[in-house]
Design an enzyme around this catalytic site. Sequence first.
Site, PDB file in Angstrom:
ATOM      1  N   MET A 102     -35.267-103.745   7.211  1.00 33.01           N
ATOM      2  CA  MET A 102     -34.952-103.946   8.619  1.00 33.01           C
ATOM      3  C   MET A 102     -36.079-104.738   9.257  1.00 33.01           C
ATOM      4  O   MET A 102     -37.252-104.418   9.089  1.00 33.01           O
ATOM      5  CB  MET A 102     -34.777-102.605   9.332  1.00 33.01           C
ATOM      6  CG  MET A 102     -34.492-102.728  10.819  1.00 33.01           C
ATOM      7  SD  MET A 102     -32.923-103.572  11.160  1.00 33.01           S
ATOM      8  CE  MET A 102     -33.130-103.929  12.898  1.00 33.01           C
TER       9      MET A 102
ATOM     10  N   GLU B 273     -36.723-110.993   5.628  1.00 32.59           N
ATOM     11  CA  GLU B 273     -37.125-110.243   6.818  1.00 32.59           C
ATOM     12  C   GLU B 273     -38.138-111.016   7.651  1.00 32.59           C
ATOM     13  O   GLU B 273     -38.126-110.942   8.885  1.00 32.59           O
ATOM     14  CB  GLU B 273     -37.682-108.874   6.421  1.00 32.59           C
ATOM     15  CG  GLU B 273     -36.730-107.999   5.633  1.00 32.59           C
ATOM     16  CD  GLU B 273     -35.380-107.800   6.304  1.00 32.59           C
ATOM     17  OE1 GLU B 273     -35.330-107.759   7.541  1.00 32.59           O
ATOM     18  OE2 GLU B 273     -34.370-107.697   5.584  1.00 32.59           O
TER      19      GLU B 273
END
Length: 848
Positions: free
Chosen positions: A258, A291
């Site tokens: 994330m 990411e």
Amino acid sequence: MSVLTRDEAQTRAQILDVERYTIALDLTTGEETFDSATVIRFTARAAGDTFVEVKPATLRSISLDGQPLDPALLDGNRYPLTGLTAGPHELRIDAAMHYSRTGEGMHRFTDPTDGETYLYTQLFMEDVQRVFAAFDQPDLKSVFAIDVTAPEGWTVLGNGVAERTGEGRWTIAPTPLISTYLVAIAAGPWHSITTEHAGLPFGIHCRRSLAPYLDADADEILDITRACYDRYHEKFDEPYPFDSYDQAFVPEFNAGAMENPGLVTFRDEFVYRSAVTDTERQTRAMVIAHEMAHMWFGDLVTLTWWDDIWLNESFAEYMGYQTLTEATRFTDTWVDFGVARKGWGYDADQRPSTHPVAPDPDAVPDTASALLNFDGISYAKGASALRQLVAWLGEKDFLAGINAHFARHKFANATLADFIDNLASATDRDVHAWAEQWLRTTGIDTLTAEIGTPAPTEPAGTPANGNGQSWALTVIRDGSRPHRITVGAYDHALNTQAGPGHLALRDRFETDVPGDGTPVVRPGRRPALVVLNDGDLTYAKIRLDTASWDTVLAGLSGIPDALTRAVLWNTARDMVRDAELPPATYLKAARTHLPYETDLALVQGVLSFAGHVVDRYTVPEDLPAARATLTDLCRDLIRRTEDGSQPGLRLIAVRHFIDAATQPDTLRSWLDEGTVHGGPELDPELRWRILTRLAVLGATDETAIATELAADPSATGREGAARCRAALPTPEAKAAAWDALFTDDTLSNYLFTATAQGFWQPGQEELTGDYVSRFYPDAIALAARRGPAIAEAAGRYAFPAYAIDAGSLATGTRALEDPELIPALRRKLVDQLDDLRRALAVRTSATG
């Protein structure tokens, strides 16, 4: 609980400016809840009503501008703010919040290895409300200042630099303007490795029990991080927009990673405690690059509403693979994308649940529907579309367009229209028309090659060789998108070292599809093989002419370029799924060519699909031959790697041999001896893999499982034991596993997944047959109780995937009418039932 609608978000964004959140979290109050106190300073542009979201265990108090409000007015996850006057306001909320066991909100994990506890947030979409009160939508960006009280001896990480201010007290530097879903906290007795690069603090973190494994790979992880950081600064005019860069490898994480600004969280399976292949290291490196790309596309510039999630994910997916190729030792990443990721997009795009890469805003009316679009289309298809765009536009103009996008919308929000306008400002090409054709449509084009000789009426000057020979290519497009593709023409060549039927590249040229309607004429005799989309720069299914396909079946391993081989293996995969190629023919091709394959991503991808072919596409009467072909292939690969020169290939072969084994003797001897003859030594991953297969075969028992768990009491060991117990072929084992899945609401997301993976096994259909009809009502009730994360796991892993018959399909189809189905589970069931329908069609075709 109410989901936020797009209309509600637009209305609230017109009313409010949110300046600052001041948040105090106390993580010392117990094992079930933590304390959360939030102060939100905001301005109402005009008088009116709105609401704030929070999902508390207990809402203790709430006040607006110093005036107490009634906590009992909380309606689900919404607290109404009525009669707001124009001007500045201060909202204070004090609550106790539940810890999560499902990877949503503030996840709490106690490591069974050493008893240490770790916490981290995953606040995506609308889970911030599980941690603190918020005006929770992506276009209400704000500054976040957070204080944390944690047990003494813990380290606290956040979006900014975290400083210890007293015993167990931490202050995290205020963020720039970011969206609520990007706020991140991680707390626990982390093992940390810190450094500095380009004037910024960098850190990598994991739980203490994984410290030796992180230490072993720290140089590699940090080198990749630095290389990607430097390469992005060569590509992007805007500098990295945050004050630090931490990467935390956290337990029981639902996603791969994330993109929280300044604190990226990764699933801690990326801290390898067992042997892995170089392709798996490449995957970890790609996720790091992916990411980091989000720091610009997603964090600096954020979507306005969730219909534009592809702007985040497709961009990061493309940039991750491309930047890794340019900046690290992993120079063949697009091969892995082609064989491992692109099929994900192709599969998703052929299901009833398909959607455009950039759906119409009306198709994403609320957060529940938005959550469904995190799939192979938003990632793999979107990245493929961007790769095609770069091929058509040129990288220089593409980068100029995205740099204009960053400059115009930094620390703000943007839409698809903004992005396309910024790309258009950097080129004379009609980017708007491209976007309509590529991003607003669904489905996959099919490009088919027709090979012939030029018509006698070809004008003078038609290319030909010295003998007057030439050949003509016509590309038939079934679809509507324009494609810029490369075509490769190959001839047979003598090279006994390259496997059967070595092929040499004669010619490679670019062409547009559709072109001007006339065949492309090239000099020389007809090639042995003509490959459309050689180089894999577009997104389309490819079909070869008959003679070329015969050449592929005989000589695929003799093609010199791995990316070309990936295109052709994908073609074979598509043809099996479309019932155009018998499953046995695919397995025979794998048996013929994989022993000569040098690219590990291709070996892994082909073997994985071969296992799928055996388990789901092969009719029962052909199963013995299919399983023998697969095990013989793996055994051959193991023999060919006994000299120790190809440990990655050997590891892949050993894994797949274990998974395909039909007899326990070899596996039992490996487990008893702790090694495969000639290596590798059995590490925990291989030991649990063998024990799982022995459980499926009925060749182990609870005593052996308990003994193995005592030797490996880690979280991974607990998951391995749960998987083994559920796989045992006894009525008692199945009943116990089913009860754990559907009645034990304390089961963590990872233990749920492991149990579900063990429960359904090919070859155990008689034992599990009665559970097929039970699955639907039990899963529907479970999803309603436990929410989207467990619904996703139930739909993906607990679905009866091996009950491939018309009755199972009919039962599942009826279940879709249940009004209690939550959207997350409905979507998974729609996809699973479509795959079941396809498997039935393939089996029907195979039987004539």
